[in-house]
Design an enzyme around this catalytic site. Sequence first.
Site, PDB file in Angstrom:
ATOM      1  N   HIS A 154       0.797  -1.230   0.000  1.00  0.00           N
ATOM      2  CA  HIS A 154       0.000   0.000   0.000  1.00  0.00           C
ATOM      3  C   HIS A 154       0.826   1.275   0.000  1.00  0.00           C
ATOM      4  O   HIS A 154       0.282   2.362  -0.131  1.00  0.00           O
ATOM      5  CB  HIS A 154      -0.955   0.023   1.197  1.00  0.00           C
ATOM      6  CG  HIS A 154      -0.271   0.304   2.497  1.00  0.00           C
ATOM      7  ND1 HIS A 154       0.430  -0.636   3.176  1.00  0.00           N
ATOM      8  CD2 HIS A 154      -0.170   1.448   3.212  1.00  0.00           C
ATOM      9  CE1 HIS A 154       0.933  -0.110   4.280  1.00  0.00           C
ATOM     10  NE2 HIS A 154       0.586   1.159   4.321  1.00  0.00           N
TER      11      HIS A 154
HETATM   12  C1  UD1 Z   1      -2.197   5.228   6.009  1.00  0.00           C
HETATM   13  C2  UD1 Z   1      -0.914   5.677   6.713  1.00  0.00           C
HETATM   14  C3  UD1 Z   1       0.147   4.599   6.602  1.00  0.00           C
HETATM   15  C4  UD1 Z   1      -0.383   3.277   7.083  1.00  0.00           C
HETATM   16  C5  UD1 Z   1      -1.662   2.948   6.327  1.00  0.00           C
HETATM   17  C6  UD1 Z   1      -2.287   1.639   6.740  1.00  0.00           C
HETATM   18  C7  UD1 Z   1      -0.488   8.088   6.625  1.00  0.00           C
HETATM   19  C8  UD1 Z   1       0.352   9.138   6.010  1.00  0.00           C
HETATM   20  N1  UD1 Z   1      -0.374   6.878   6.090  1.00  0.00           N
HETATM   21  O1  UD1 Z   1      -1.916   5.071   4.631  1.00  0.00           O
HETATM   22  O2  UD1 Z   1       1.259   4.979   7.391  1.00  0.00           O
HETATM   23  O3  UD1 Z   1       0.596   2.291   6.855  1.00  0.00           O
HETATM   24  O4  UD1 Z   1      -2.609   3.987   6.558  1.00  0.00           O
HETATM   25  O5  UD1 Z   1      -3.369   1.334   5.915  1.00  0.00           O
HETATM   26  O6  UD1 Z   1      -1.214   8.348   7.556  1.00  0.00           O
HETATM   27  N2  UD1 Z   1      -9.124   4.688   1.491  1.00  0.00           N
HETATM   28  C9  UD1 Z   1     -10.352   4.100   1.359  1.00  0.00           C
HETATM   29  N3  UD1 Z   1     -11.007   3.710   2.488  1.00  0.00           N
HETATM   30  C10 UD1 Z   1     -10.500   3.878   3.733  1.00  0.00           C
HETATM   31  C11 UD1 Z   1      -9.248   4.490   3.865  1.00  0.00           C
HETATM   32  C12 UD1 Z   1      -8.569   4.888   2.730  1.00  0.00           C
HETATM   33  O7  UD1 Z   1     -10.851   3.927   0.253  1.00  0.00           O
HETATM   34  O8  UD1 Z   1     -11.148   3.486   4.718  1.00  0.00           O
HETATM   35  C13 UD1 Z   1      -8.374   5.073   0.271  1.00  0.00           C
HETATM   36  C14 UD1 Z   1      -8.659   6.477  -0.197  1.00  0.00           C
HETATM   37  O9  UD1 Z   1      -8.562   6.488  -1.572  1.00  0.00           O
HETATM   38  C15 UD1 Z   1      -7.504   7.254   0.377  1.00  0.00           C
HETATM   39  C16 UD1 Z   1      -6.385   6.250   0.259  1.00  0.00           C
HETATM   40  O10 UD1 Z   1      -7.000   4.999   0.525  1.00  0.00           O
HETATM   41  O11 UD1 Z   1      -7.283   8.431  -0.320  1.00  0.00           O
HETATM   42  C17 UD1 Z   1      -5.256   6.487   1.202  1.00  0.00           C
HETATM   43  O12 UD1 Z   1      -5.721   6.553   2.554  1.00  0.00           O
HETATM   44  P1  UD1 Z   1      -4.856   7.368   3.623  1.00  0.00           P
HETATM   45  O13 UD1 Z   1      -5.479   7.278   4.955  1.00  0.00           O
HETATM   46  O14 UD1 Z   1      -4.534   8.731   3.097  1.00  0.00           O
HETATM   47  O15 UD1 Z   1      -3.452   6.606   3.609  1.00  0.00           O
HETATM   48  P2  UD1 Z   1      -3.086   5.044   3.565  1.00  0.00           P
HETATM   49  O16 UD1 Z   1      -2.452   4.785   2.238  1.00  0.00           O
HETATM   50  O17 UD1 Z   1      -4.186   4.165   4.007  1.00  0.00           O
END
Ligand code: UD1
Length: 379
Positions: free
Chosen positions: A207
Amino acid sequence: MIFLVAGARPNFMKIAPLAKEMDKADLRYKIIHTGQHYDIQMSEAFFKDLDLPKPDINLGVGSGSHAEQIGEVMIAFEKVCLEEKPDLVMVVGDVNSTIACALAAVKLLIPVAHIEAGLRSFDRTMPEEINRLLTDQISDYLFTTCEDANINLKNEGIPESKIFFVGNVMIDTLMDQLEIARTSDILKRLGLEVEDRIMPYALLTLHRPSNVDEPGILGGILNVLLDFSGQIPVIFPIHPRTLRRLRKFGLLQEIDYGEDASSVRVAEKARSIIGLPPLGYLDFLCLMAHATVMLTDSGGIQEETTILGIPCLTLRNNTERPITVKEGTNVVVGNNPDIIRRGIHDILGLNLSKKRTPKYWDGKAAERIVKVLTQKMNG
Ligand code: UD1
């Protein structure tokens, strides 16, 4: 009253043992969910699996750019702090919610405790590294999982009196849940266990933006694993960010993707990468505990496989958890296809029996944290 903050998937297993120990010690707390992760499989499923009380407050912040996400968490969390006036804010890990809540709290002169302090990848292109550095600088209590972390903090000028070496709360949860996880029927549902025989398989998670945001890099990793899946199936629970990228880059058709975990029967498939939706804590722990090899870019999984004794190839150029390489089962290989290929070959031939259990990764970290806090807050 203590605020116990969680926002993203890897936070939930870290707050679970803390909530339990605070219950035992009769410490009053409220669980604050920032809403950074919001899909049922990325959030609610974990509260259920870990028997965590529902969040008292959900800030409902959701996704966005880094500045948007951090800014919105800060604004919403500040309001809640002003209303509720907690005596301490406890943050875990290194996600955007961690730094956002720590920063909002210190500005209101509320003491902050950081659980899992001091880890460093020394790679400032990782958003988490910035979150770790900044959170540690402004926290009052820094609870660490290993000696490296203590050294990193001292090198950054943090006074020793703020550092408490207590062990690993994520491992508290693993130890607490392993027996229950072993009873999960995920192996049977996937057709990996037939007549009490578990077939060899690899488990994959990806991820990190550095692995999934560039089509060339993501495609390169998938190609190696497609080759490897000719030897053993590769099971791939897919993070929503990664699924979006796979679709966008036209790579989803390279893998055998099933929206419903119970509809996939690995044994009946031609060998391939088997894509699944994100799994809950117990199903994933069960899959990890029986895997032949783990391939991942996660931080926490490097620690969990070390305790489970499962070989782990980390598809990153560095790790903030070097103890899992020194004492555990982890090998860091990066994301270059040729090096991953060699890494898979080498790790399957490694003798991992010399591995040690890192100090204080014994299921009692949360107990130590609560003991320190009770002493400090009462005295
Ligand atoms: C975040 C953390 C990372 C951790 C990871 C675990 C930061 C900078 N990064 O990354 O350190 O390892 O979580 O998963 O905080 N999305 C969904 N549904 C959700 C959550 C996210 O669809 O419930 C999608 C969205 O498109 C979103 C993308 O995932 O924009 C990224 O989510 P985000 O929380 O920004 O970062 P992660 O890549 O999950």
